[in-house]
Design an enzyme around this catalytic site. Structure first.
Site, mmCIF file in Angstrom:
data_model
loop_
_atom_site.group_PDB
_atom_site.id
_atom_site.type_symbol
_atom_site.label_atom_id
_atom_site.label_comp_id
_atom_site.label_asym_id
_atom_site.label_seq_id
_atom_site.Cartn_x
_atom_site.Cartn_y
_atom_site.Cartn_z
ATOM 1 N N GLY A 60 33.823 36.466 48.121
ATOM 2 C CA GLY A 60 33.906 37.903 47.910
ATOM 3 C C GLY A 60 33.642 38.245 46.462
ATOM 4 C CG HIS A 63 32.788 36.090 39.786
ATOM 5 N ND1 HIS A 63 31.832 35.195 39.347
ATOM 6 C CD2 HIS A 63 33.519 35.415 40.722
ATOM 7 C CE1 HIS A 63 31.985 34.047 39.982
ATOM 8 N NE2 HIS A 63 32.993 34.158 40.821
ATOM 9 C CG ASP A 102 40.929 27.585 38.358
ATOM 10 O OD1 ASP A 102 40.254 26.702 37.804
ATOM 11 O OD2 ASP A 102 40.419 28.559 38.940
ATOM 12 C CB SER A 115 32.309 33.415 44.667
ATOM 13 O OG SER A 115 33.468 33.846 45.363
ATOM 14 C CG ASN A 116 30.275 31.888 50.736
ATOM 15 O OD1 ASN A 116 29.661 32.839 51.224
ATOM 16 N ND2 ASN A 116 30.630 30.838 51.450
#
Length: 914
Positions: free
Chosen positions: A239, A234, A366, A236-237
């Site tokens: 890392g 994966h 989450d 994302s911004n």
């Protein structure tokens, strides 16, 4: 989940919108005073504020400096940088306020643009070098996130990239206008903007930059990095998340990366702060069996890394997809029962795990199907604790996965219970994102699951208690939402006639919904959403309205107006309103600042087609002429969606309407170029994905139409070869005898890039030539178009498109009871996706995060699919046949005679020398 959609959710609770349209909830940055000498011009181009030095001779392109900043010191960074630029007469721009700063640096922001707070435009290499040296000293110690697309200067916060200073555009290999720079031969080429540094081969960096460029290009990891990365799970911004093993060997582990000052949350915390917090929480819960094991933490490249246990069973989300019975046609009772037992067993484990966390004073924060991991033996492990909180009395952070985050600011423990309720629903029907649009859909989902699966009698009540949802005032008043719910459920009946009902005992079999009333309500919702005061889009739709265009057929105003008109909900309802909308479209086409897209579904050709269909022929011809001017010399792909197959089909269409031989000849020329790729032993030029909109079936549709116009059987030969090639992209599932496109990751039955789109063209072909192979393929595609569940309601990539495809298989005078049963069932299950909107009915778009009204992903497409079921004369897409003289396999059109040209010959075609 497509992470680029998240940033288009911040500005509006109901519709996708550009992030810059969000009302600033944080202070604007103080702007430097422009000198009073008249040499500076300032302007806003949201989210940027520009300061331009007049008469400074700024080049069109060159090395630009990007200045990154921390949230807490951004104003100081701006003050220092702007003072220097104004003092030296260097043009620059900066983000307008803290809100813009936060969304450009959020976890799922564009990784190629993240970190860019100020851009400085030096006019020469000497000015560049001086600015780098001076700003390094003045900004020392302030820091900022690493800008992935750039070359770092010393230890930051200054970064460099070679690119355009002024707006210029060129069409890329797909025919799309993109920012451009000029090569040494004076040719414009794409100014590539990716989350990795690159520099055109022909650019010679200044001497002082060359060592940095060479070092960056080498890209070697530091020798001290203790793990060998085997794959990326994966990005994302904040890392990456990687699968790895220690250099010394041993078991596989998961390594999670955190970039400093990046991936800010609403509280201003960066990825590193959240990773450290996650490590502390995992250490605190180390003895809880249902929590993923922590293996350590280390620093490398100035980034921090968390090492965790690897759960070899993968995510609950992946296992759900593998097991779910509703993704197949005709799921049996045994499969449903087995799946129900598995779901109830897994959710019992998750519920016990959440209770243990709460007993230990921790709220997970989450919980969703991708954060529940499965070990080899089937035991669950909760992972990703970066949003966890110690204690559940504090309010939930409002961050978290869509579809599992409550729509209110309840306490953290209660938010976990909400997510648990969503998890229980989502494993049966993954539609819990609808609850953030219309909370009333919770009960409808629970009741639907109760009809489809043998869940315990108290299951639904317990789930609704966990959700604990109130009204949805953002979508309408209580009275309005009750009316919407009654329309969707069938409780509000007008007595209109209905088609034959399915035999599953569902609502439609009991008298069911009033489909004419549902259609009319969807049309009213579309009309009410119009915003002619805006300049970027008329009707809300997909994020492509902001990245591609808000004008075209797929995602823009043209497609919505076309669907309303074709479905019978257009101009007669309110001519004045209709005139405003068509005027908006024509005005925006004229005033469009960037080069137009040209294709059928994304550009001018589709707009011309829509205007012709709604009765504005003169305007349509003006736009068709403009498309022809823009198209000259342009490189176009071969696709139906955005390339020459679509533009040629549109020319054939207008040739028929106008009797214009020149348009047909131009279409033949386009077909010739495509056919050249089908030469013996060759592949089609511009090879792309499979399917109707971007693959060979789009070519085949063009060839079939040219055969109808010319009578030349050579076009059918070409169509056959194109379809054969597209069918090679499909996989046959023997267990249920289905045929779907396989894109390397998934099997796709859909209209745009799946087997249903191929099936539409197979049906067109079989009207002219028998083929047992094609007829068998079409039967298998028909079965693939009958899954019990689709994730999206969309026309292009979802349930409405499959419904329209099945309706297209009807033949006048024949009564296929099984087909009618499937059409009725598909139509009835479209209601699973419907939500209330101010007393009317709307549907969510791609990713289900926000409502959409466009043709490709939203309500206009659903309206067209429903209309195709209601009226056998209406095609589900342009250029496919719905007429009494067209029949499926074996029943042919009469072959038209070749039309003589002026010299007594026949029109040229791709199988002859020209």
């Amino acid at each position: 989940m497509k992470s680029d959609y998240f940033q288009y959710c911040v500005a509006d609770r109901l519709f996708y919108d550009a992030p810059e349209n969000r009302m600033a909830d944080r202070a604007a940055y103080s702007r430097p005073p422009a000198p009073a000498d008249g040499q500076w011009a300032t302007s806003e181009d949201h989210p940027w504020v520009h300061y331009r030095r007049q008469g400074a001779g700024l080049p069109a392109q060159g090395w630009k400096i990007h200045v990154s900043a921390r949230l807490e010191s951004a104003q100081k960074t701006l003050d220092i940088t702007s003072d220097y630029c104004i003092e030296k007469g260097i043009s620059f721009k900066f983000l307008i306020h803290e809100t813009a700063f936060l969304w450009r640096n959020a976890k799922y922001a564009d990784r190629s643009a993240s970190g860019k707070f100020i851009t400085v435009y030096p006019s020469s290499d000497e000015e560049l070098h001086a600015a780098l040296d001076e700003l390094t000293q003045r900004l020392h110690g302030l820091g900022g996130p690493y800008i992935l697309s750039d070359l770092r200067w010393n230890d930051g916060p200054l970064y460099l990239r070679y690119g355009g200073f002024t707006r210029r555009y060129v069409r890329d290999e797909q025919g799309e206008p993109v920012p451009a720079i000029e090569d040494p031969q004076g040719r414009l080429c794409p100014d590539l903007r990716r989350p990795v540094f690159s520099c055109p081969d022909w650019v010679r960096p200044p001497e002082f930059l060359r060592p940095l460029v060479e070092e960056r290009r080498s890209g070697h990891p530091p020798e001290a990095f203790p793990y060998v990365i085997t794959s990326a799970l994966h990005h994302s911004n904040g890392g990456g998340v990687y699968l790895a093993h220690a250099r010394t060997g041993g078991a596989q582990v998961v390594v999670k990366e955190a970039r400093p000052h990046a991936a800010l949350d609403p509280l201003g915390r960066d990825a590193v702060a959240r990773l450290r917090h996650e490590h502390d929480i995992l250490a605190r819960l180390a003895d809880v069996e249902e929590v993923i094991g922590v293996r350590g933490r280390f620093t490398a490249w100035e980034h921090e890394f968390l090492v965790q246990e690897y759960a070899a069973g993968g995510t609950l989300s992946r296992e759900m997809v593998r097991r779910h019975p509703l993704i197949h046609p005709d799921p049996d009772d045994t499969g449903n029962a087995d799946y129900t037992r598995w779901v109830l067993g897994v959710t019992d484990q998750v519920e016990r795990a959440v209770a243990r966390l709460h007993d230990r004073g921790v709220a997970f924060g989450d919980l969703h199907t991708r954060n529940v991991l499965l070990r080899d033996d089937g035991r669950i492990a909760l992972g990703d604790f970066e949003l966890a909180t110690a204690g559940g009395d504090r309010p939930h952070t409002a961050m978290g996965a869509p579809g599992f985050t409550p729509p209110d600011r309840r306490g953290a423990y209660a938010a976990d219970r909400y997510a648990l309720g969503c998890l229980k629903i989502a494993l049966f029907l993954p539609l819990t994102t609808l609850l953030s649009l219309d909370t009333g859909r919770a009960r409808a989902l629970v009741e639907t699951i109760g009809r489809l699966f043998d869940v315990p009698a108290d299951w639904g009540g317990n789930v609704l208690a966990d959700l604990d949802l109130g009204p949805a005032p953002w979508a309408g008043t209580a009275r309005q939402m009750a009316r919407s719910s009654a329309l969707i459920s069938g409780a509000l009946i007008s007595g209109a006639a209905r088609r034959p009902a399915p035999r599953d005992g569902g609502p439609e079999a009991r008298g069911g919904p009033d489909w004419p009333a549902i259609e009319a309500s969807i049309a009213r919702a579309i009309r009410a959403s119009a915003a002619p005061e805006r300049t970027d889009r008329l009707f809300p739709g997909d994020i492509a309205q902001f990245t591609v265009s808000g004008l075209g057929l797929a995602h823009g105003a043209a497609g919505v107006l076309y669907a309303l008109s074709v479905a019978g909900h257009g101009r007669p309802t309110d001519p004045e309103e209709w005139a405003v909308w068509t005027g908006w479209l024509l005005r925006r086409v004229r005033e469009h600042r960037r080069p137009h897209r040209l294709g059928f579904f994304d550009g001018l050709h589709g707009i011309a087609y829509a205007l012709e269909e709604i009765g504005l022929r003169e305007d349509a011809l003006d736009i068709l002429e403009a498309a022809d001017r823009h198209e000259r010399g342009a490189v176009m792909p071969d696709s139906l969606a955005a390339g020459s197959s679509g533009t040629a089909l549109n020319r054939v269409h207008f040739s028929r309407r106008l009797g214009d031989r020149g348009l047909l000849d131009a279409a033949v020329e386009d077909a010739q170029r495509i056919a050249d790729g089908y030469a013996e032993g060759g592949e089609p030029s511009g090879r792309g994905p499979a399917g109707l909109l971007r693959g060979p079936s789009g070519h085949a549709l063009l060839f079939i139409h040219l055969h109808r116009e010319t009578g030349d059987s050579g076009y059918l030969d070409l169509a056959q070869r194109a379809l054969e090639r597209d069918l090679r992209s499909c996989v046959h599932r023997a267990t249920d005898d289905t045929l779907s496109v396989h894109d390397g990751r998934r099997t796709l039955p859909y209209l745009a890039d799946g087997s249903a789109g191929i099936g539409l063209v197979l049906g067109e072909f079989l009207r002219h030539r028998d083929s047992e192979v094609f007829a068998t393929a079409l039967d298998r595609i028909r079965r693939a178009a009958q899954p019990a569940f689709c994730v999206l309601p969309a026309l292009f990539q979802g349930a409405a498109g499959l419904l329209g495809f099945l309706a297209h298989l009807r033949y006048p005078g024949e009564n296929d009871e099984r087909l009618e049963e499937q059409i009725g069932l598909r139509r009835d299950r479209l209601r699973w996706h419907m939500v209330g909107l101010r007393g009317e009915i709307a549907v969510p778009g791609d990713q289900l995060l926000r409502l959409s009204m466009d043709l490709a992903t939203g309500a206009a497409g659903v309206l067209l699919g429903l209309a195709a079921v209601r009226d056998d004369r209406l095609p589900v897409l342009p250029f496919v046949s719905r007429s009494a003289d067209s029949a499926p396999g074996g029943r042919r059109h009469r072959e038209p005679r070749p039309e003589a040209d002026d010299e007594g010959g026949t029109r040229p075609h791709p199988t002859r020398e020209r």
